[in-house]
Write a protein that holds these residues in place. Structure first.
Motif, short mmCIF file in Angstrom:
data_model
loop_
_atom_site.label_atom_id
_atom_site.label_comp_id
_atom_site.label_asym_id
_atom_site.label_seq_id
_atom_site.Cartn_x
_atom_site.Cartn_y
_atom_site.Cartn_z
N ARG A 369 5.11 13.03 4.67
CA ARG A 369 4.02 12.30 4.02
C ARG A 369 3.53 11.13 4.88
O ARG A 369 2.36 10.80 4.85
CB ARG A 369 4.48 11.76 2.66
N ARG A 370 4.45 10.53 5.63
CA ARG A 370 4.10 9.37 6.44
C ARG A 370 4.56 9.59 7.88
O ARG A 370 5.58 10.25 8.12
CB ARG A 370 4.78 8.09 5.89
N ARG A 372 6.13 7.69 9.77
CA ARG A 372 7.46 7.14 10.00
C ARG A 372 8.53 8.22 9.88
O ARG A 372 9.55 8.19 10.59
CB ARG A 372 7.72 6.03 8.98
N ARG A 492 -1.51 10.42 0.04
CA ARG A 492 -0.93 10.28 1.38
C ARG A 492 -0.57 8.85 1.77
O ARG A 492 -0.16 8.60 2.90
CB ARG A 492 -1.88 10.86 2.43
N GLY A 493 -0.78 7.91 0.87
CA GLY A 493 -0.51 6.53 1.22
C GLY A 493 -1.69 5.90 1.96
O GLY A 493 -2.71 6.55 2.19
N ASP A 495 -2.06 4.97 5.11
CA ASP A 495 -2.23 5.19 6.55
C ASP A 495 -3.62 5.76 6.83
O ASP A 495 -4.06 6.73 6.19
CB ASP A 495 -1.18 6.18 7.07
#
Length: 935
Positions: A369-370, A372, A492-493, A495
């Protein structure tokens, strides 16, 4: 601005090389033209071949063009010179790149001002330790933001052809080629020149936002991923050459962060074509490009890491993660695992590729998802390789991919959303009316009344409207865009999502309005009863007056509970030690509003004051510089621009726009792109390290600069407010052609009104540049300096001495830019364009004012430089002198075509007038190419 003007490298090294490369390219171009039957055009090319010498600046031109404006030969000559100017730029760019290589090999470490070596040497000389410098490197965050303002006069296919020709020019530097191979390279160059000639430069249709994003994606998706490894290597090479321990750079926290942003698809200020659907599409395209690049790069990494279980033991950490990731992906992991059996590192990377998200679909189980999460897996691979003793493979194979993810993530570039405060006001008014509240006149409310409503509403999560309720066009546009962002964050947040930028911020309420609109769109959340916005709300201060008010507005904003809660929430999410507030400052409108001195000094004063405000609130300020491609809009040598920022303004953070033709000039070729990014990152390091120790205190010249700014602005405003000014501007410049051009999707005027206030700063500068007035780059400077010299001779001499010593960067940057702007202006060409002004009294009045100030500025600048500018600034004179005779007939033709085009339009013969527009646009392109700038 031609690259040679901005360079400090030795003329003895660069200039002969330019002459040789230019000769090679022009000879090849002339051959192509003759071979395809364009002998008459070939004979009229600038910088003709000579038997006895290389090309020199005393070329007097081949200007025997047809007198008949309808003669097609004249139009082809204009197009040929446009190509020739681009070839000259390429010759200069290559010569400077090769000169830098020679200096780095043979010259002193600090020979190239602004480079990594120059900065590192300077810091060490001033007592900063390598450890201190390495620690600061990790705090550097540089972010160029690519925009599509209407200043790029070339088609995308033309940019591609130019890059191919430049690549061949670079390839020819190889001294190992055989005669046959050199002949083949020359034939390839001729083929590229023929493609360029047969393509043509005129845009046949007005660009779309989709087309503009395509050009930006080329740079973001192709050029920058290739460029960043070069930037990294240049840092490593400089670090070693200076004598610092290379081990200090091995830790990722000792590397600067270079990321990218864009406005294409998000900048809706006066741009009706940027709809919510376009914004959603742009976000998807950016993500798709980033993920496609990652799949390709991970695939290459997998092919390289073919380590087998028969040659080394598999670390348990890798086995455990491989098992967990396969279980999370479920059945889709079977095929990636079936490949490359016995090669666990490769199998792991296969699964990582499978786990990359699909930007057009909701997240799937087991998928990242990210970014990181992907970085964690890359670090695991690097650690397990290092545990085997394969540190070299970790550095060479995994390191570049890790850097790529840090720079581009899953989103490629952050997309900012910009809208005008007046547009927001109309949206709020429509919402109030739809909710049955008396607020149709909200845009006219005073600040106290606006704040009272906003504070009351923001205390409640209750929206004005229910789903399906219609309010009005502005409300629908704003809320539609914000809902796109809210959905993106939910899936997706944050970002890839940048800031919510408010153009023409005039007060605190202009910023709080954005929170209110975010509440309506479901973007705002309430934590412990306090409204929190996941995206930064950013003021844009543009005019001189707005810059003067900016510290007070920022102070009120940082003290507001909603802004403070939002800052604190983002700080926690990002893991930062202090909240970060971004502020954007505009160079374009401030320059249009007050002229060069008032704009640049006003920006300097405002930034210094806002830094102090942020410190009082315990906030790190991130200043976003809205620069353009010309001196009038903040452009100038990058290293000087960075050094000219006030103390504390670059505290690790540096963000700036790259607009229009500036993008292709700086970033179309890898070596040049890496160097320009180096100037930004090295300059940011220098400012950050020195700022942390308190270096760079402002000198005692500030009161003198205040007087210069006031006197210059008063003189500049006198010109703008002189009776008949808009008539003069409208007829003595090709602003009407620029308004009819097809070089950008954005309208030239914000609301369509034919007023100076409504005209955007970009076409404002573009038109003055085309007619060689360039008033916004120098007008008022002469009066300000002359007044200071008369009223305060000692103050003038102190200022002149500081400029000559170049020991106060803001002054050096300002005066140097004014001198370059003045030198680029041409009184003879001004007079030709002024002849187009029909009213004799208006023409004589305005032209007289401009020519009088032009002469006054010459006298004042020569007093500072202690001699004629042609002698004291020989490089600028050389660049302009080389171009001047080649530009002269194009200016003559543009004046001739303008007169005919306008006559036909006045007579109502629009169809006949339209036939002349492509020819006029060709002159616009050619002049822009010759000057190296548009707006």
């Amino acid at each position: 601005m031609p690259a040679l003007i901005t360079s400090r490298l030795s003329d003895a090294t660069a200039l002969p090389k330019i002459d040789r490369d230019l000769r090679f390219l022009m000879d090849a171009f002339a051959e192509v033209l003759r071979e395809i039957g364009e002998d008459a055009v070939a004979e009229r090319l600038p910088w003709p071949q000579r038997d006895d010498a290389l090309v020199t600046v005393d070329f007097d031109g081949v200007n025997d063009w047809p007198d008949d404006p309808a003669d097609p030969l004249a139009e082809r000559c204009v197009e040929a010179r446009s190509v020739a100017f681009q070839l000259l730029h390429q010759a200069e760019e290559n010569a400077l790149a090769q000169s830098r290589r020679q200096v780095e090999t043979e010259g002193p470490l600090d020979a190239d001002s602004g480079s990594w070596e120059s900065v590192l040497v300077g810091l060490e000389r001033d007592g900063f330790s390598p450890e201190e410098i390495a620690d600061a490197l990790g705090a550097i965050r540089v972010e160029p933001v690519l925009t599509a303002h209407p200043t790029e006069a070339k088609r995308a296919s033309v940019l591609h052809h130019h890059r191919a020709i430049y690549r061949l020019l670079v390839d020819s530097e190889n001294q190992m080629w055989t005669p046959g191979e050199r002949a083949a390279l020359r034939q390839e160059t001729k083929a590229g020149l023929e493609r360029l000639w047969r393509t043509g430069e005129i845009l046949l249709e007005k660009p779309t936002v989709e087309g503009e994003l395509g050009i930006v994606l080329y740079f973001l998706g192709e050029m920058f991923p290739q460029t960043l490894p070069w930037l990294d290597r240049r840092l490593e090479t400089a670090w070693t050459r200076v004598g610092f321990d290379p081990a200090l750079l091995r830790h990722p926290t000792h590397r600067p962060s270079v990321t990218f942003g864009t406005w294409v698809g998000g900048d809706r200020d006066g741009h009706p074509l940027v709809t919510p659907e376009i914004t959603a599409w742009a976000l998807e395209q950016l993500a798709a490009t980033a993920l496609s690049n990652l799949r390709e790069r991970l695939g290459r990494m997998a092919a390289g890491l073919s380590l087998t279980t028969s040659r080394q033991a598999v670390p348990p950490a890798l086995t455990a993660r491989l098992t967990r990731l396969a279980e999370a992906l479920g059945p889709t992991a079977e095929e990636p695992l079936a490949r490359n059996r016995g090669e666990p590192w490769r199998q792991m990377i296969n699964l990582m590729i499978e786990a990359l998200p699909d930007p057009s679909a909701p997240p799937l189980p087991g998928h990242y998802r990210r970014p990181r999460e992907l970085l964690n897996d890359l670090e695991l691979i690097a650690d397990t390789l290092s545990a085997l003793g394969a540190r070299r493979l970790a550095d060479r194979d995994v390191g570049p991919v890790h850097a790529m993810v840090r720079a581009f993530g899953f989103h490629l570039a952050t997309l900012d959303i910009r809208q005008n405060s007046a547009f927001h006001d109309r949206a709020v008014a429509q919402l109030l009316v739809a909710a049955g509240i008396d607020g149709a006149d909200f845009p006219t409310w005073d600040e106290d009344r606006r704040l009272d409503l906003l504070n009351r509403e923001l205390a409640s999560p209750r929206p004005f409207m229910h789903n399906g309720t219609r309010a009005g066009p502005e409300a629908a546009s704003v809320l539609g865009c914000l809902r796109v962002l809210a959905r993106r964050i939910e899936q997706r947040g944050p970002d890839g999502l940048g800031a919510l930028i408010v153009s023409m911020t005039r007060g605190l309420s202009d910023l709080l309005v954005v929170y209110l609109l975010a509440r309506e769109a479901g973007l705002l959340s309430y934590r412990d009863g306090m409204a929190v916005c996941p995206l930064p709300v950013v003021p844009l201060f543009e005019t001189i007056e707005d810059l003067e008010h900016s510290p007070g507005i920022l102070d009120a904003f940082l003290a507001h509970p909603v802004a403070r809660a939002s800052l604190e929430a983002r700080r926690r999410d990002d893991g930062e030690d202090r909240p970060r507030q971004q502020v954007m400052v505009g160079y374009s409108d401030s320059g249009k509003d007050g002229g060069l001195v008032a704009s640049q000094w006003g920006l300097h004063r405002a930034q210094a004051a806002m830094v102090a405000v942020a410190r009082r609130h315990g906030v790190r300020l991130r200043i976003f510089h809205g620069r353009g491609g010309t001196i009038s809009r903040g452009s100038g040598p990058t290293h000087r621009f960075v050094r000219a920022q006030p103390p504390g303004a670059i505290d690790g953070e540096f963000r700036l726009t790259e607009q229009g033709e500036t993008i292709s000039q700086k970033y179309a070729n890898i070596v040049t792109a890496a160097y320009n990014l180096e100037l930004l990152t090295a300059g940011s390091l220098n400012a950050t390290v020195r700022g942390r120790r308190g270096d760079g205190a402002e000198p005692d010249l500030a009161p003198i600069m205040d007087r210069l700014a006031a006197a210059s602005r008063a003189r500049y405003r006198t010109l703008l407010e002189t009776d008949g000014f808009m008539t003069f501007y409208g007829q003595a410049t090709p602003i009407d052609v620029i308004e009819s051009s097809r070089i950008g999707s954005r309208p030239v005027r914000r609301t369509g009104q034919r007023t100076l206030e409504d005209l955007r700063a970009i076409p404002w500068v573009f038109a003055w540049s085309q007619s060689r007035f360039l008033v916004s780059a120098w007008f008022g400077v002469g009066t300000a300096l002359e007044t200071l010299r008369r009223d305060d001779p000692d103050g003038f001499e102190r200022l002149a001495e500081r400029k000559r010593a170049a020991d106060w960067p803001p002054l050096h940057y300002l005066i140097s830019n004014a001198a370059t702007g003045w030198a680029t202006a041409d009184p003879n060409i001004m007079t030709r364009y002024a002849a187009l002004v029909e009213d004799t009294a208006v023409r004589e009045r305005l032209l007289g004012l401009i020519l009088e100030e032009f002469e006054r500025t010459r006298v004042a600048l020569e007093a500072i430089y202690q001699g004629p500018l042609s002698e004291t600034r020989p490089r600028v004179d050389r660049v302009l002198s080389l171009r001047a005779p080649a530009l002269a007939p194009i200016h003559d033709r543009q004046v001739q075509l303008l007169a005919e085009w306008r006559r036909l339009r006045t007579e109502g013969r629009e169809h006949s007038a339209d036939r002349w527009l492509p020819s006029l646009l060709q002159t616009v392109n050619a002049i822009a190419a010759g000057l190296g700038a548009t707006g």
